[in-house]
Design a protein around this motif. Structure first.
Motif, PDB file in Angstrom:
ATOM      1  N   TRP A  83     -52.798  40.430  50.514  1.00 26.16           N
ATOM      2  CA  TRP A  83     -53.502  39.153  50.353  1.00 26.16           C
ATOM      3  C   TRP A  83     -54.991  39.459  50.205  1.00 26.16           C
ATOM      4  O   TRP A  83     -55.630  39.918  51.144  1.00 26.16           O
ATOM      5  CB  TRP A  83     -53.258  38.260  51.560  1.00 26.16           C
ATOM      6  CG  TRP A  83     -54.046  36.976  51.581  1.00 26.16           C
ATOM      7  CD1 TRP A  83     -53.757  35.826  50.929  1.00 26.16           C
ATOM      8  CD2 TRP A  83     -55.248  36.726  52.324  1.00 26.16           C
ATOM      9  NE1 TRP A  83     -54.694  34.867  51.213  1.00 26.16           N
ATOM     10  CE2 TRP A  83     -55.631  35.396  52.075  1.00 26.16           C
ATOM     11  CE3 TRP A  83     -56.035  37.497  53.179  1.00 26.16           C
ATOM     12  CZ2 TRP A  83     -56.775  34.809  52.635  1.00 26.16           C
ATOM     13  CZ3 TRP A  83     -57.176  36.933  53.739  1.00 26.16           C
ATOM     14  CH2 TRP A  83     -57.531  35.604  53.463  1.00 26.16           C
ATOM     15  N   ARG A  88     -52.664  39.922  55.361  1.00 31.67           N
ATOM     16  CA  ARG A  88     -53.046  38.552  55.711  1.00 31.67           C
ATOM     17  C   ARG A  88     -53.296  38.475  57.219  1.00 31.67           C
ATOM     18  O   ARG A  88     -52.424  38.857  58.013  1.00 31.67           O
ATOM     19  CB  ARG A  88     -51.938  37.578  55.304  1.00 31.67           C
ATOM     20  CG  ARG A  88     -52.253  36.123  55.565  1.00 31.67           C
ATOM     21  CD  ARG A  88     -51.122  35.238  55.106  1.00 31.67           C
ATOM     22  NE  ARG A  88     -51.126  35.053  53.664  1.00 31.67           N
ATOM     23  CZ  ARG A  88     -51.796  34.095  53.031  1.00 31.67           C
ATOM     24  NH1 ARG A  88     -52.539  33.242  53.722  1.00 31.67           N
ATOM     25  NH2 ARG A  88     -51.727  33.985  51.721  1.00 31.67           N
ATOM     26  N   GLU A 142     -58.113  31.346  56.163  1.00 29.99           N
ATOM     27  CA  GLU A 142     -57.272  31.818  55.061  1.00 29.99           C
ATOM     28  C   GLU A 142     -57.129  30.754  53.969  1.00 29.99           C
ATOM     29  O   GLU A 142     -57.217  31.060  52.774  1.00 29.99           O
ATOM     30  CB  GLU A 142     -55.879  32.192  55.582  1.00 29.99           C
ATOM     31  CG  GLU A 142     -55.819  33.489  56.338  1.00 29.99           C
ATOM     32  CD  GLU A 142     -54.424  33.821  56.815  1.00 29.99           C
ATOM     33  OE1 GLU A 142     -54.237  34.896  57.400  1.00 29.99           O
ATOM     34  OE2 GLU A 142     -53.506  33.005  56.595  1.00 29.99           O
ATOM     35  N   SER A 146     -58.207  31.255  50.171  1.00 24.50           N
ATOM     36  CA  SER A 146     -57.161  31.130  49.154  1.00 24.50           C
ATOM     37  C   SER A 146     -57.514  30.051  48.134  1.00 24.50           C
ATOM     38  O   SER A 146     -57.280  30.219  46.930  1.00 24.50           O
ATOM     39  CB  SER A 146     -55.815  30.806  49.812  1.00 24.50           C
ATOM     40  OG  SER A 146     -55.368  31.888  50.616  1.00 24.50           O
TER      41      SER A 146
END
Length: 399
Positions: A83, A88, A142, A146
């Motif tokens: 990720w 991640r 996150e 993202s």
């Protein structure tokens, strides 16, 4: 740091990490009393070594962003689980809960008897509350990163990129990518920022987990993360090795050039054992040991030691690959000035043209490496001056 230098660093770094975790595993497996201070020091040693790896990734990101984001030093199987260039952060939370669950199953009897345990099975209510709060924070961070990455990917095809694609001559027939580089630079700058923040979030997650856990818990947690990483790495190597061999055999049982050009000794041995003929050529008339490919590959990745050995044993520095780029073209395209210097010293032709009419200097300009450009411009000038001098002293027959 160049890509080849980073790959060498990673190999050495990984060996040292294996050594440190071996010591941690031995300490945790002691049947006698386990000293928490000693475990704490070993965990911190592993953490500091991992921090070195993170720092090198961020440093390399400034030179070759795509290499880092894609995790190209890993197997494709490993990279598929990444990720934004790494693991991640919320995975760290899932691992903590998973370890707790598996250890409770094995130590349930002791827990029911009220025996105090130092393991992940005995996470306290306070620790669980802190881990839960960390999980919520990580999810928000996150999601933010993202979303920023999704927007950046969506806006890749903006008006500036479309305008560059509509240039005359079109990019597919031109050697001038200045408009595309100009259009890409702000996107790359944004991607670097996103990666750096993702890497920082990974580092903060490790530090926070080690702060929450007791020393022995931290040791068990760190060891589990390491072993899981190693298992995925080995599984990736085996899966892709088998798939690669099967694909090559399926395409052609009479040509092992692909294996030879990759330097994959293990697969090459298996291919030979399966009956593939090393003397047969491919459709371009190349054998598995095509020297031009080896020189070009060594020049492209900056493997100067191998390059020098090939030249020492008489491989022509001007030998071309099937597309007619010479090793000097490959070195220039990769911005590997040292490799270019080795080749020129061994007699590589700085004025050589590939099948598209491009010279090594043209390739250096495409890669936009100022050091390689300056070196090749000087060499071209010296070559042209020498030819002009020779022409003035030895006029042609027509003259």
């Amino acid at each position: 740091m160049s890509i080849s230098a980073f790959e060498n660093f990673y190999t050495e770094w990984l060996e040292e990490m294996k050594h440190r975790f071996k010591r941690l595993r031995a300490a945790l497996q002691q049947t006698s009393f386990v000293e928490e201070e000693g475990i704490f020091n070993l965990v911190q040693s592993c953490h500091s070594h991992y921090h070195m790896y993170m720092s090198e990734k961020i440093r390399l990101c400034k030179e070759d962003l795509s290499f880092v984001i894609a995790g190209m030093w890993r197997s494709p199987f490993e990279a598929s689980f990444l990720w934004i260039g790494g693991w991640r952060p919320t995975t760290a939370i899932v691992l903590a809960y998973s370890l707790m669950g598996t250890q409770i199953e094995g130590e349930l009897q002791k827990l029911l008897q009220g025996i105090e345990l130092p393991s992940m099975a005995a996470l306290s209510a306070k620790q669980l509350s802190m881990i839960d709060a960390l999980q919520q924070k990580l999810r928000e961070s996150e999601d933010s990163l993202s979303n920023r990455l999704a927007i950046l990917q969506m806006l890749f095809a903006d008006q500036q990129m479309a305008k560059a694609a509509a240039a005359n001559p079109p990019p597919s027939e031109s050697n001038d990518f200045s408009d595309f580089r100009e259009a890409m630079e702000p996107k790359l700058a944004s991607l670097r920022d996103i990666f750096a923040e993702a890497e920082q979030l990974r580092g903060e997650t490790i530090q926070e987990m080690l702060r929450i856990l007791r020393p022995i818990q931290a040791g068990q947690y760190a060891l589990a993360a390491y072993e899981m990483t190693m298992a995925v790495q080995k599984l990736g190597d085996k899966r892709e090795g088998r798939a690669q061999l099967q694909a090559l055999v399926h395409v052609s049982r009479s040509n092992i050039r692909e294996l030879a050009s990759q330097g994959n000794v293990d697969l090459l041995t298996k291919a030979l054992q399966s009956g593939l003929d090393p003397s047969e050529t491919d459709y371009d008339g190349r054998t598995p040991l095509d020297s031009g490919t080896e020189l070009c590959k060594a020049a492209a990745i900056g493997n100067n030691a191998y390059l020098s050995r090939l030249a020492k044993y008489g491989v022509d520095p001007n030998v071309s690959d099937y597309g007619k780029p010479t090793p000097l073209h490959a070195a220039a395209a990769g911005g590997n000035t040292e490799a270019a210097q080795v080749l020129v010293k061994e007699g590589a032709d700085v004025l050589a043209k590939d099948r598209h009419g491009y010279s090594p200097l043209d390739e250096a300009k495409v890669s936009d490496d100022s050091v390689a450009i300056e070196f090749l411009e000087n060499e071209v000038y010296k070559r042209q001056s020498a030819e002009a001098h020779m022409s003035s002293h030895f006029p042609t027959q027509a003259e």
